[in-house]
Design a protein around this motif. Structure first.
Motif, PDB file in Angstrom:
ATOM      1  N   GLY A   1      23.553  26.327 -35.480  1.00  0.00           N
ATOM      2  CA  GLY A   1      24.203  27.623 -35.594  1.00  0.00           C
ATOM      3  C   GLY A   1      24.057  28.451 -34.336  1.00  0.00           C
ATOM      4  O   GLY A   1      25.033  29.050 -33.852  1.00  0.00           O
ATOM      5  N   ILE A   2      22.863  28.493 -33.770  1.00  0.00           N
ATOM      6  CA  ILE A   2      22.640  29.257 -32.537  1.00  0.00           C
ATOM      7  C   ILE A   2      23.438  28.667 -31.388  1.00  0.00           C
ATOM      8  O   ILE A   2      24.064  29.393 -30.604  1.00  0.00           O
ATOM      9  N   THR A   3      23.449  27.343 -31.284  1.00  0.00           N
ATOM     10  CA  THR A   3      24.216  26.686 -30.227  1.00  0.00           C
ATOM     11  C   THR A   3      25.709  26.971 -30.376  1.00  0.00           C
ATOM     12  O   THR A   3      26.402  27.228 -29.384  1.00  0.00           O
ATOM     13  N   GLY A   4      26.209  26.930 -31.605  1.00  0.00           N
ATOM     14  CA  GLY A   4      27.624  27.216 -31.834  1.00  0.00           C
ATOM     15  C   GLY A   4      27.980  28.659 -31.540  1.00  0.00           C
ATOM     16  O   GLY A   4      29.078  28.954 -31.055  1.00  0.00           O
ATOM     17  N   ILE A   5      27.068  29.577 -31.833  1.00  0.00           N
ATOM     18  CA  ILE A   5      27.327  30.990 -31.528  1.00  0.00           C
ATOM     19  C   ILE A   5      27.378  31.210 -30.016  1.00  0.00           C
ATOM     20  O   ILE A   5      28.239  31.923 -29.505  1.00  0.00           O
ATOM     21  N   ILE A   6      26.477  30.580 -29.294  1.00  0.00           N
ATOM     22  CA  ILE A   6      26.422  30.779 -27.846  1.00  0.00           C
ATOM     23  C   ILE A   6      27.553  30.052 -27.130  1.00  0.00           C
ATOM     24  O   ILE A   6      28.218  30.614 -26.258  1.00  0.00           O
ATOM     25  N   PHE A   7      27.804  28.797 -27.513  1.00  0.00           N
ATOM     26  CA  PHE A   7      28.753  27.979 -26.769  1.00  0.00           C
ATOM     27  C   PHE A   7      30.068  27.725 -27.493  1.00  0.00           C
ATOM     28  O   PHE A   7      30.860  26.891 -27.053  1.00  0.00           O
ATOM     29  N   GLY A   8      30.324  28.408 -28.599  1.00  0.00           N
ATOM     30  CA  GLY A   8      31.558  28.186 -29.359  1.00  0.00           C
ATOM     31  C   GLY A   8      32.789  28.578 -28.556  1.00  0.00           C
ATOM     32  O   GLY A   8      32.811  29.624 -27.900  1.00  0.00           O
ATOM     33  N   PRO A   9      33.860  27.777 -28.603  1.00  0.00           N
ATOM     34  CA  PRO A   9      35.038  28.057 -27.775  1.00  0.00           C
ATOM     35  C   PRO A   9      35.905  29.209 -28.279  1.00  0.00           C
ATOM     36  O   PRO A   9      36.531  29.900 -27.480  1.00  0.00           O
ATOM     37  N   ASP A  10      35.930  29.431 -29.590  1.00  0.00           N
ATOM     38  CA  ASP A  10      36.791  30.490 -30.115  1.00  0.00           C
ATOM     39  C   ASP A  10      36.081  31.251 -31.226  1.00  0.00           C
ATOM     40  O   ASP A  10      34.960  30.925 -31.607  1.00  0.00           O
ATOM     41  N   ALA A  11      36.743  32.272 -31.744  1.00  0.00           N
ATOM     42  CA  ALA A  11      36.126  33.141 -32.755  1.00  0.00           C
ATOM     43  C   ALA A  11      35.893  32.400 -34.073  1.00  0.00           C
ATOM     44  O   ALA A  11      34.900  32.653 -34.762  1.00  0.00           O
ATOM     45  N   LEU A  12      36.791  31.494 -34.420  1.00  0.00           N
ATOM     46  CA  LEU A  12      36.643  30.765 -35.681  1.00  0.00           C
ATOM     47  C   LEU A  12      35.409  29.855 -35.660  1.00  0.00           C
ATOM     48  O   LEU A  12      34.659  29.795 -36.628  1.00  0.00           O
ATOM     49  N   SER A  13      35.178  29.169 -34.547  1.00  0.00           N
ATOM     50  CA  SER A  13      33.998  28.303 -34.461  1.00  0.00           C
ATOM     51  C   SER A  13      32.714  29.130 -34.403  1.00  0.00           C
ATOM     52  O   SER A  13      31.682  28.718 -34.920  1.00  0.00           O
ATOM     53  N   LYS A  14      32.782  30.311 -33.795  1.00  0.00           N
ATOM     54  CA  LYS A  14      31.601  31.181 -33.785  1.00  0.00           C
ATOM     55  C   LYS A  14      31.308  31.710 -35.187  1.00  0.00           C
ATOM     56  O   LYS A  14      30.146  31.822 -35.582  1.00  0.00           O
ATOM     57  N   LEU A  15      32.355  32.003 -35.969  1.00  0.00           N
ATOM     58  CA  LEU A  15      32.167  32.442 -37.348  1.00  0.00           C
ATOM     59  C   LEU A  15      31.557  31.313 -38.187  1.00  0.00           C
ATOM     60  O   LEU A  15      30.643  31.541 -38.989  1.00  0.00           O
ATOM     61  N   ALA A  16      32.043  30.095 -37.989  1.00  0.00           N
ATOM     62  CA  ALA A  16      31.480  28.942 -38.698  1.00  0.00           C
ATOM     63  C   ALA A  16      30.021  28.735 -38.304  1.00  0.00           C
ATOM     64  O   ALA A  16      29.182  28.399 -39.144  1.00  0.00           O
ATOM     65  N   SER A  17      29.707  28.969 -37.042  1.00  0.00           N
ATOM     66  CA  SER A  17      28.322  28.832 -36.582  1.00  0.00           C
ATOM     67  C   SER A  17      27.418  29.897 -37.195  1.00  0.00           C
ATOM     68  O   SER A  17      26.252  29.629 -37.494  1.00  0.00           O
ATOM     69  N   VAL A  18      27.945  31.109 -37.391  1.00  0.00           N
ATOM     70  CA  VAL A  18      27.167  32.152 -38.067  1.00  0.00           C
ATOM     71  C   VAL A  18      26.884  31.734 -39.505  1.00  0.00           C
ATOM     72  O   VAL A  18      25.761  31.898 -40.011  1.00  0.00           O
ATOM     73  N   LEU A  19      27.877  31.155 -40.176  1.00  0.00           N
ATOM     74  CA  LEU A  19      27.666  30.679 -41.546  1.00  0.00           C
ATOM     75  C   LEU A  19      26.650  29.542 -41.592  1.00  0.00           C
ATOM     76  O   LEU A  19      25.824  29.467 -42.506  1.00  0.00           O
ATOM     77  N   ILE A  20      26.693  28.661 -40.606  1.00  0.00           N
ATOM     78  CA  ILE A  20      25.720  27.572 -40.524  1.00  0.00           C
ATOM     79  C   ILE A  20      24.321  28.134 -40.295  1.00  0.00           C
ATOM     80  O   ILE A  20      23.338  27.670 -40.889  1.00  0.00           O
ATOM     81  N   LEU A  21      24.206  29.157 -39.463  1.00  0.00           N
ATOM     82  CA  LEU A  21      22.915  29.797 -39.226  1.00  0.00           C
ATOM     83  C   LEU A  21      22.376  30.443 -40.500  1.00  0.00           C
ATOM     84  O   LEU A  21      21.196  30.291 -40.835  1.00  0.00           O
ATOM     85  N   ILE A  22      23.242  31.127 -41.236  1.00  0.00           N
ATOM     86  CA  ILE A  22      22.834  31.732 -42.515  1.00  0.00           C
ATOM     87  C   ILE A  22      22.394  30.644 -43.489  1.00  0.00           C
ATOM     88  O   ILE A  22      21.387  30.777 -44.188  1.00  0.00           O
ATOM     89  N   LEU A  23      23.139  29.539 -43.537  1.00  0.00           N
ATOM     90  CA  LEU A  23      22.767  28.423 -44.404  1.00  0.00           C
ATOM     91  C   LEU A  23      21.412  27.851 -44.002  1.00  0.00           C
ATOM     92  O   LEU A  23      20.616  27.454 -44.861  1.00  0.00           O
ATOM     93  N   GLY A  24      21.112  27.819 -42.721  1.00  0.00           N
ATOM     94  CA  GLY A  24      19.808  27.350 -42.260  1.00  0.00           C
ATOM     95  C   GLY A  24      18.675  28.207 -42.797  1.00  0.00           C
ATOM     96  O   GLY A  24      17.645  27.700 -43.218  1.00  0.00           O
TER      97      GLY A  24
END
Length: 165
Positions: free
Chosen positions: A102-125
């Motif tokens: 989740g942290i990696t996706g938030i930092i290196f995500g290419p667009d807003a949708l992937s960053k949102l998915a990474s935030v959800l993954i972080l919350i799930l963690g």
């Protein structure tokens, strides 16, 4: 009788035992794991001392692993519930992977949708961290969940035995 049917029946029976008697089944798993670890520890120590003259570094590691296995085996027999420990360890491992992902996706995500998915993954963690703490605190629920999973797996094996024949 087909091997899958027999295995399915055994899984269903074992699952029912785990679901109906979670205290005794979790205790039995801890006792069996503890005895196995103690026996493995003694074997590892003996193996370490027999190879000491040839491979000193590997022998020292074998002896250290043996001591740790004996200590963990004693803990499983007398203090720690092995089933909840293993389940919680798996939950913590999964939580670590989810949080890092989740942290990696938030930092290196290419667009807003992937960053949102990474935030959800972080919350799930973080939710999985809570589940891990819950699994350690209440080993009865872990034993019941394992029992239900064994019953479902037994039904799957039993049904696949009929489909194959």
């Amino acid at each position: 009788m087909d091997f899958r049917k027999v295995l399915g029946i055994l899984f269903i029976i074992l699952g029912l035992i785990f679901a109906i008697y979670p205290v005794y089944s979790a205790g039995a798993v801890s006792l069996i794991a503890g005895i196995s670890l103690i026996v493995f520890g003694f074997a590892s120590i003996v193996d370490g001392f027999t190879l000491w003259s040839r491979i000193t570094h590997a022998s020292a590691i074998n002896i250290l692993i043996g001591i740790c296995a004996i200590l963990l085996g004693i803990l499983f027999i007398y203090r720690i519930d092995a089933l909840s420990f293993v389940i919680a360890f798996n939950f913590y491992l999964i939580a670590f992977i989810l949080i890092i992902s989740g942290i990696t996706g938030i930092i290196f995500g290419p667009d807003a949708l992937s960053k949102l998915a990474s935030v959800l993954i972080l919350i799930l963690g973080f939710v999985v961290v809570y589940l891990a703490a819950f699994a350690i605190a209440n080993p009865l629920y872990s034993a019941i969940i394992v029992g239900i999973c064994l019953i479902l797996e037994g039904i799957t094996f039993f049904a696949s035995g009929f489909i194959e024949s």
